[in-house]
Scaffold this motif. Structure first.
Motif, PDB file in Angstrom:
ATOM      1  N   LEU A  89       0.837  -1.206   0.000  1.00  0.00           N
ATOM      2  CA  LEU A  89       0.000   0.000   0.000  1.00  0.00           C
ATOM      3  C   LEU A  89       0.872   1.256   0.000  1.00  0.00           C
ATOM      4  N   LEU A  90       1.965   1.214   0.765  1.00  0.00           N
ATOM      5  CA  LEU A  90       2.892   2.350   0.787  1.00  0.00           C
ATOM      6  C   LEU A  90       3.580   2.537  -0.557  1.00  0.00           C
ATOM      7  N   ASP A  91       4.007   1.426  -1.157  1.00  0.00           N
ATOM      8  CA  ASP A  91       4.638   1.515  -2.487  1.00  0.00           C
ATOM      9  C   ASP A  91       3.675   2.111  -3.509  1.00  0.00           C
ATOM     10  N   PHE A  92       2.405   1.802  -3.361  1.00  0.00           N
ATOM     11  CA  PHE A  92       1.352   2.305  -4.250  1.00  0.00           C
ATOM     12  C   PHE A  92       0.982   3.759  -3.919  1.00  0.00           C
ATOM     13  N   GLN A  93       1.465   4.225  -2.758  1.00  0.00           N
ATOM     14  CA  GLN A  93       1.199   5.582  -2.265  1.00  0.00           C
ATOM     15  C   GLN A  93      -0.310   5.829  -2.092  1.00  0.00           C
ATOM     16  N   LEU A  94      -0.975   4.806  -1.568  1.00  0.00           N
ATOM     17  CA  LEU A  94      -2.399   4.928  -1.288  1.00  0.00           C
ATOM     18  C   LEU A  94      -2.601   5.864  -0.100  1.00  0.00           C
ATOM     19  N   THR A  95      -3.499   6.837  -0.222  1.00  0.00           N
ATOM     20  CA  THR A  95      -3.788   7.762   0.856  1.00  0.00           C
ATOM     21  C   THR A  95      -5.057   7.339   1.589  1.00  0.00           C
ATOM     22  N   ARG A  96      -5.346   7.997   2.690  1.00  0.00           N
ATOM     23  CA  ARG A  96      -6.491   7.598   3.520  1.00  0.00           C
ATOM     24  C   ARG A  96      -7.827   8.001   2.901  1.00  0.00           C
ATOM     25  N   ASP A  97      -7.792   8.771   1.807  1.00  0.00           N
ATOM     26  CA  ASP A  97      -9.028   9.143   1.115  1.00  0.00           C
ATOM     27  C   ASP A  97      -9.350   8.199  -0.039  1.00  0.00           C
ATOM     28  N   GLU A  98      -8.483   7.200  -0.234  1.00  0.00           N
ATOM     29  CA  GLU A  98      -8.692   6.303  -1.375  1.00  0.00           C
ATOM     30  C   GLU A  98      -9.346   5.002  -0.918  1.00  0.00           C
TER      31      GLU A  98
END
Length: 356
Positions: A89-98
């Protein structure tokens, strides 16, 4: 198409049940999510059938996606699997709004839901359950978590999904063993809340017959769970009734290192065993355990077990998450369709070895 609304205030959501729904998932997700990134978590069995299909559809709808594929099986529902999910998830740079999607059975739903609840202190997630057990039970109600070596579901959270999409046709790719496994939870709903539903299940003798009525079966089970969860979201009262058979069942899974019995098999054994025990104590109507056992055998589920070290087995039961203080919240039947919660000590199970 059938819809059920789980009314939990700001945490309310809809369960959608529809044959062929998987083909419309991107457009359905568009209705509730306007962001740009979606992480899909699945396992290598489910991913083979539906992972690429869902990812391609979401990409065609304009989303950027990542597909996180985990090994199939109960051992994936382990605390040490979480860092692997977090890293991707971090590698994908997923944010808390996604958005995160759980695409799979109960294990994937539980571990993904817990990852969603804890990553960046909470990211919205959607359940797309693909097994019978997940469709009737674990995808609904917001109980998410992982297992520890000392017991099942000892680390977790209450974290409701934004929506649950159920396509009964996804069960067509489910092996017979896992279809029977899910039927353990289906039987449970009849036992605790609906005698007429239990009697209906007794008229079903094959998977083919069950699949002819599967939308009604799913709706009945989901509706029972929805109503219980609305009454008791945080599992402090009536919701505990959903754990009928689970005190013994969870202990059996842990005792055998999740290698001998699937979850539905273990709780079926647990339902029969605890009902025999409560009949002996005069709590349950005589013959109730025989009724449950007969239906379980008709479906092909096991009803008997053996334990080598009873002290070790009982010690596992004391770690059950329903153990509050010195008391265990034990779920029992008065008769089929009528369940109760009773405070007992572990000594309640002293005669268990003699009746199994």
């Amino acid at each position: 198409m059938s819809e059920l609304q789980v009314g939990l205030g700001n945490n309310s959501y809809t369960i959608v049940i529809e044959n062929g729904l998987r083909h419309r998932l991107p457009e359905e997700i568009k209705k509730i999510y306007s962001g740009s990134k979606i992480a899909i978590v699945t396992d290598n069995n489910v991913g083979m059938y539906y992972g690429s299909q869902l990812e391609s559809g979401l990409q065609a709808a304009g989303y950027e996606t990542v597909l996180i594929t985990l090994p199939a099986g109960e051992h994936t529902k382990d605390f040490m699997v979480l860092p692997r999910i977090y890293d991707q998830l971090l590698d994908f740079q997923l944010t808390r709004d996604e958005l995160i999607i759980a695409l799979g059975g109960g294990v994937i739903g539980d571990v993904t839901g817990f990852a969603a609840s804890s990553y960046l202190r909470g990211v919205p997630f959607i359940q797309i359950p693909t097994s019978l057990l997940a469709q009737v039970d674990s995808s609904i109600g917001g109980k998410v978590g992982v297992d520890l070596a000392r017991g099942k579901n000892l680390v977790g959270a209450f974290y409701q999904p934004k929506k649950v999409f159920i396509d009964p046709q996804m069960l067509d790719t489910l092996p017979d063993h896992y279809f029977r496994d899910g039927m353990g939870e289906v039987i449970k709903y009849g036992c605790i809340k609906n005698a007429a539903f239990f009697d209906f299940l007794k008229t079903m003798h094959t998977r083919e017959e069950l699949m002819l009525h599967i939308e009604d079966i799913l709706y009945t089970c989901c509706d029972i769970k929805r109503r219980v969860v609305e009454t008791d979201e945080k599992d402090t009262g009536e919701r505990m009734l959903l754990n009928f058979g689970h005190t013994i069942g969870h202990a059996l899974e842990t005792y055998t290192d999740y290698s001998k019995y699937s979850h539905g098999e273990a709780i079926t054994i647990g339902m029969v065993a605890i009902t025999r025990l409560s009949e002996k104590k005069g709590i349950t109507k005589p013959g109730t355990a025989d009724e449950i056992e007969a239906l379980a055998k008709q479906i092909g589920l096991p009803t008997e077990f053996q334990v080598g070290e009873w002290d070790s087995f009982l010690a596992i039961m004391t770690l059950d998450k329903k153990n509050l203080g010195d008391h265990l919240k034990v779920i029992l039947l008065k008769e089929i369709g009528e369940s109760i919660i009773q405070n007992e000590s572990i000594s309640f199970f002293d005669d268990l070895e003699r009746i199994v």
